[in-house]
Design a protein around this motif. Structure first.
Motif, PDB file in Angstrom:
ATOM      1  N   SER A 153       0.799  -1.222   0.000  1.00  0.00           N
ATOM      2  CA  SER A 153       0.000   0.000   0.000  1.00  0.00           C
ATOM      3  C   SER A 153       0.830   1.270   0.000  1.00  0.00           C
ATOM      4  O   SER A 153       0.371   2.330  -0.392  1.00  0.00           O
ATOM      5  N   GLY A 154       2.076   1.137   0.453  1.00  0.00           N
ATOM      6  CA  GLY A 154       2.930   2.324   0.568  1.00  0.00           C
ATOM      7  C   GLY A 154       2.626   3.135   1.809  1.00  0.00           C
ATOM      8  O   GLY A 154       3.298   4.116   2.117  1.00  0.00           O
ATOM      9  N   ASN A 155       1.603   2.743   2.561  1.00  0.00           N
ATOM     10  CA  ASN A 155       1.224   3.444   3.789  1.00  0.00           C
ATOM     11  C   ASN A 155       1.676   2.655   4.999  1.00  0.00           C
ATOM     12  O   ASN A 155       1.967   1.465   4.914  1.00  0.00           O
ATOM     13  N   THR A 156       1.715   3.333   6.124  1.00  0.00           N
ATOM     14  CA  THR A 156       2.068   2.660   7.366  1.00  0.00           C
ATOM     15  C   THR A 156       0.918   1.754   7.795  1.00  0.00           C
ATOM     16  O   THR A 156      -0.221   2.198   7.911  1.00  0.00           O
ATOM     17  N   PHE A 157       1.236   0.503   7.985  1.00  0.00           N
ATOM     18  CA  PHE A 157       0.211  -0.474   8.402  1.00  0.00           C
ATOM     19  C   PHE A 157       0.510  -0.887   9.827  1.00  0.00           C
ATOM     20  O   PHE A 157       1.603  -1.332  10.136  1.00  0.00           O
ATOM     21  N   GLN A 158      -0.466  -0.724  10.695  1.00  0.00           N
ATOM     22  CA  GLN A 158      -0.259  -0.951  12.116  1.00  0.00           C
ATOM     23  C   GLN A 158      -0.316  -2.444  12.454  1.00  0.00           C
ATOM     24  O   GLN A 158      -1.303  -3.115  12.152  1.00  0.00           O
ATOM     25  N   ILE A 159       0.760  -2.947  13.073  1.00  0.00           N
ATOM     26  CA  ILE A 159       0.802  -4.342  13.498  1.00  0.00           C
ATOM     27  C   ILE A 159      -0.311  -4.644  14.498  1.00  0.00           C
ATOM     28  O   ILE A 159      -0.841  -5.752  14.554  1.00  0.00           O
ATOM     29  N   ALA A 160      -0.707  -3.627  15.275  1.00  0.00           N
ATOM     30  CA  ALA A 160      -1.746  -3.836  16.293  1.00  0.00           C
ATOM     31  C   ALA A 160      -3.077  -4.266  15.681  1.00  0.00           C
ATOM     32  O   ALA A 160      -3.890  -4.921  16.335  1.00  0.00           O
ATOM     33  N   LYS A 161      -3.294  -3.912  14.398  1.00  0.00           N
ATOM     34  CA  LYS A 161      -4.559  -4.266  13.753  1.00  0.00           C
ATOM     35  C   LYS A 161      -4.700  -5.766  13.548  1.00  0.00           C
ATOM     36  O   LYS A 161      -5.808  -6.298  13.518  1.00  0.00           O
ATOM     37  N   ILE A 162      -3.588  -6.446  13.339  1.00  0.00           N
ATOM     38  CA  ILE A 162      -3.663  -7.885  13.047  1.00  0.00           C
ATOM     39  C   ILE A 162      -2.875  -8.727  14.041  1.00  0.00           C
ATOM     40  O   ILE A 162      -2.832  -9.944  13.904  1.00  0.00           O
ATOM     41  N   PHE A 163      -2.262  -8.100  15.043  1.00  0.00           N
ATOM     42  CA  PHE A 163      -1.452  -8.861  15.992  1.00  0.00           C
ATOM     43  C   PHE A 163      -2.317  -9.893  16.713  1.00  0.00           C
ATOM     44  O   PHE A 163      -3.396  -9.569  17.211  1.00  0.00           O
ATOM     45  N   PRO A 164      -1.878 -11.147  16.762  1.00  0.00           N
ATOM     46  CA  PRO A 164      -2.701 -12.204  17.382  1.00  0.00           C
ATOM     47  C   PRO A 164      -2.619 -12.184  18.905  1.00  0.00           C
ATOM     48  O   PRO A 164      -1.949 -13.020  19.519  1.00  0.00           O
ATOM     49  N   PHE A 165      -3.311 -11.235  19.523  1.00  0.00           N
ATOM     50  CA  PHE A 165      -3.254 -11.104  20.974  1.00  0.00           C
ATOM     51  C   PHE A 165      -3.768 -12.365  21.665  1.00  0.00           C
ATOM     52  O   PHE A 165      -3.351 -12.674  22.780  1.00  0.00           O
ATOM     53  N   PHE A 166      -4.676 -13.088  21.004  1.00  0.00           N
ATOM     54  CA  PHE A 166      -5.199 -14.311  21.621  1.00  0.00           C
ATOM     55  C   PHE A 166      -4.084 -15.338  21.823  1.00  0.00           C
ATOM     56  O   PHE A 166      -4.150 -16.163  22.738  1.00  0.00           O
ATOM     57  N   VAL A 167      -3.029 -15.288  20.993  1.00  0.00           N
ATOM     58  CA  VAL A 167      -1.898 -16.206  21.165  1.00  0.00           C
ATOM     59  C   VAL A 167      -1.112 -15.843  22.427  1.00  0.00           C
ATOM     60  O   VAL A 167      -0.607 -16.714  23.137  1.00  0.00           O
ATOM     61  N   LEU A 168      -1.022 -14.548  22.726  1.00  0.00           N
ATOM     62  CA  LEU A 168      -0.367 -14.127  23.971  1.00  0.00           C
ATOM     63  C   LEU A 168      -1.180 -14.600  25.187  1.00  0.00           C
ATOM     64  O   LEU A 168      -0.599 -14.992  26.207  1.00  0.00           O
ATOM     65  N   PHE A 169      -2.495 -14.567  25.068  1.00  0.00           N
ATOM     66  CA  PHE A 169      -3.339 -15.082  26.156  1.00  0.00           C
ATOM     67  C   PHE A 169      -3.178 -16.593  26.297  1.00  0.00           C
ATOM     68  O   PHE A 169      -3.245 -17.146  27.400  1.00  0.00           O
ATOM     69  N   PHE A 170      -2.991 -17.289  25.168  1.00  0.00           N
ATOM     70  CA  PHE A 170      -2.676 -18.723  25.195  1.00  0.00           C
ATOM     71  C   PHE A 170      -1.393 -18.958  25.990  1.00  0.00           C
ATOM     72  O   PHE A 170      -1.319 -19.852  26.845  1.00  0.00           O
ATOM     73  N   LEU A 171      -0.373 -18.127  25.732  1.00  0.00           N
ATOM     74  CA  LEU A 171       0.894 -18.242  26.462  1.00  0.00           C
ATOM     75  C   LEU A 171       0.697 -17.916  27.933  1.00  0.00           C
ATOM     76  O   LEU A 171       1.247 -18.598  28.810  1.00  0.00           O
ATOM     77  N   LEU A 172      -0.093 -16.885  28.223  1.00  0.00           N
ATOM     78  CA  LEU A 172      -0.368 -16.508  29.610  1.00  0.00           C
ATOM     79  C   LEU A 172      -1.066 -17.647  30.349  1.00  0.00           C
ATOM     80  O   LEU A 172      -0.725 -17.948  31.506  1.00  0.00           O
ATOM     81  N   ALA A 173      -2.026 -18.305  29.685  1.00  0.00           N
ATOM     82  CA  ALA A 173      -2.717 -19.444  30.308  1.00  0.00           C
ATOM     83  C   ALA A 173      -1.738 -20.569  30.618  1.00  0.00           C
ATOM     84  O   ALA A 173      -1.807 -21.201  31.681  1.00  0.00           O
ATOM     85  N   SER A 174      -0.780 -20.792  29.713  1.00  0.00           N
ATOM     86  CA  SER A 174       0.242 -21.820  29.936  1.00  0.00           C
ATOM     87  C   SER A 174       1.130 -21.455  31.116  1.00  0.00           C
ATOM     88  O   SER A 174       1.481 -22.314  31.943  1.00  0.00           O
ATOM     89  N   VAL A 175       1.495 -20.177  31.211  1.00  0.00           N
ATOM     90  CA  VAL A 175       2.345 -19.711  32.319  1.00  0.00           C
ATOM     91  C   VAL A 175       1.604 -19.854  33.647  1.00  0.00           C
ATOM     92  O   VAL A 175       2.186 -20.301  34.657  1.00  0.00           O
ATOM     93  N   LEU A 176       0.322 -19.480  33.669  1.00  0.00           N
ATOM     94  CA  LEU A 176      -0.470 -19.615  34.898  1.00  0.00           C
ATOM     95  C   LEU A 176      -0.549 -21.073  35.339  1.00  0.00           C
ATOM     96  O   LEU A 176      -0.407 -21.391  36.530  1.00  0.00           O
ATOM     97  N   THR A 177      -0.764 -21.973  34.389  1.00  0.00           N
ATOM     98  CA  THR A 177      -0.824 -23.399  34.697  1.00  0.00           C
ATOM     99  C   THR A 177       0.493 -23.889  35.272  1.00  0.00           C
ATOM    100  O   THR A 177       0.526 -24.692  36.213  1.00  0.00           O
TER     101      THR A 177
END
Length: 332
Positions: free
Chosen positions: A239-263
């Motif tokens: 696109s030639g424009n700045t595309f924000q990683i936050a728009k597509i970042f898989p935050f649910f995967v970080l929650f998956f990791l957090l659940a593993s850490v809690l366990t």
């Protein structure tokens, strides 16, 4: 939530029988049953617009919640301690599957997203990896259903063939546990193959194979993060424009990791993690039910041969590399 209710209820109605059918036929599994039931009843659903918001919510958000809950089944210290022997084999098989997917994607001109889902599903953990990857690359329902169907086909083949193949090759109990855990995609099929081996030889390979499979599941984290960053870079250059990683970042995967850490940190007992793991499996079945209702069976059949060939090549490649690495490491 009112606009989602009708769609959620129809997905729930499909999921309940699919769950029990999956328990009755574990080699097939609940997710595949849900897709098949969803495709079968889709032509008979009247007034689809009323159900569409809830079905879309189930196929996207419920799928992500399923991945998060999957983390509660991962005690990282146990997995890494018992699974470290299998790490070189796991890394080799994941690399092999992805390389085969990239090569055949170009040679056979398979749609990009289908190739990614089949490559990742073959190399990591079948339906769970597809569930984690699909939202990141924005795969549509037909691409998800197709990749799940391909993985299912070779799961059944592996569960039926591998015990006899392992015996013919003279694999030890330890060797077969590693073979099943690294070369079979889905947990239910790993369990079926290892249980069949134990039944024949009176061994205890099921636990070892399951731990190897859980170790593979951890690869969901780097794979999905890599795909998110790659997609961001591609969008920016396109696109030639700045595309924000936050728009597509898989935050649910970080929650998956957090659940593993809690366990891991709090040593959550099976009485806590067990129901959460079951809920994760049920959510995946719900999401597959939603995907099934949005999938055109005719299109799926017409476009199925190339993805099946890709899945076959990934499966054979992973199996050969798993056995070769065992021989090289002296585990056989």
């Amino acid at each position: 939530m009112k606009k989602y209710t009708a769609g959620l209820l129809i997905c729930l109605a499909i999921s309940i029988p699919a769950w029990f059918l999956g328990r009755l036929f574990p080699v097939v599994g609940g997710p595949v049953c849900a897709i098949l039931i969803g495709m079968a009843i889709a032509p008979f659903i009247k007034g689809k617009e009323r159900f569409r918001p809830g079905i879309a919510f189930t196929s996207k958000k419920i799928l992500q919640y399923a991945v998060v809950l999957l983390g509660f089944g991962m005690n990282l210290s146990v997995v890494l301690e018992k699974g470290r022997q299998s790490l070189p084999i796991i890394l080799a098989t994941i690399t092999t599957s992805i390389l085969i997917a990239v090569l055949l994607f170009r040679l056979l001109k398979i749609p990009t997203k289908s190739a990614i889902l089949i490559g990742v599903g073959s190399s990591i953990c079948g339906g769970s990896a597809i569930a984690a990857t699909a939202p990141v690359i924005e795969a549509d329902d037909e691409e998800i259903a197709q990749s799940i169907s391909v993985i299912f086909l070779f799961n059944i083949a592996a569960a039926l063939i591998f015990p006899a193949l392992g015996a013919a090759l003279g694999l030890s109990n330890e060797g077969f546990g590693l073979f099943a855990g690294t070369a079979i995609n889905d947990t239910s099929s790993v369990t079926a193959a290892a249980a069949a081996w134990d039944g024949i030889y009176g061994s205890n390979t099921l636990e070892a194979a399951a731990i190897v499979k859980l170790t593979r599941t951890l690869a969901i984290i780097p794979i999905t993060l890599f795909l998110a960053f790659y997609r961001t870079k591609k969008e920016q250059s396109g696109s030639g424009n700045t595309f924000q990683i936050a728009k597509i970042f898989p935050f649910f995967v970080l929650f998956f990791l957090l659940a593993s850490v809690l366990t891991t940190v709090f040593h959550l007992p099976a009485t806590v993690t067990g129901p959460l793991k079951d809920l994760s499996k049920f959510f995946i079945i719900m999401a597959m039910a939603a995907i099934g209702t949005n999938t055109n069976l005719v299109t799926l059949v017409k476009t199925g041969m190339k993805p099946i060939l890709l899945g076959l090549c990934c499966w054979i490649g992973i199996s050969l590399v798993s056995l070769s690495m065992q021989s090289f490491l002296g585990i056989w």
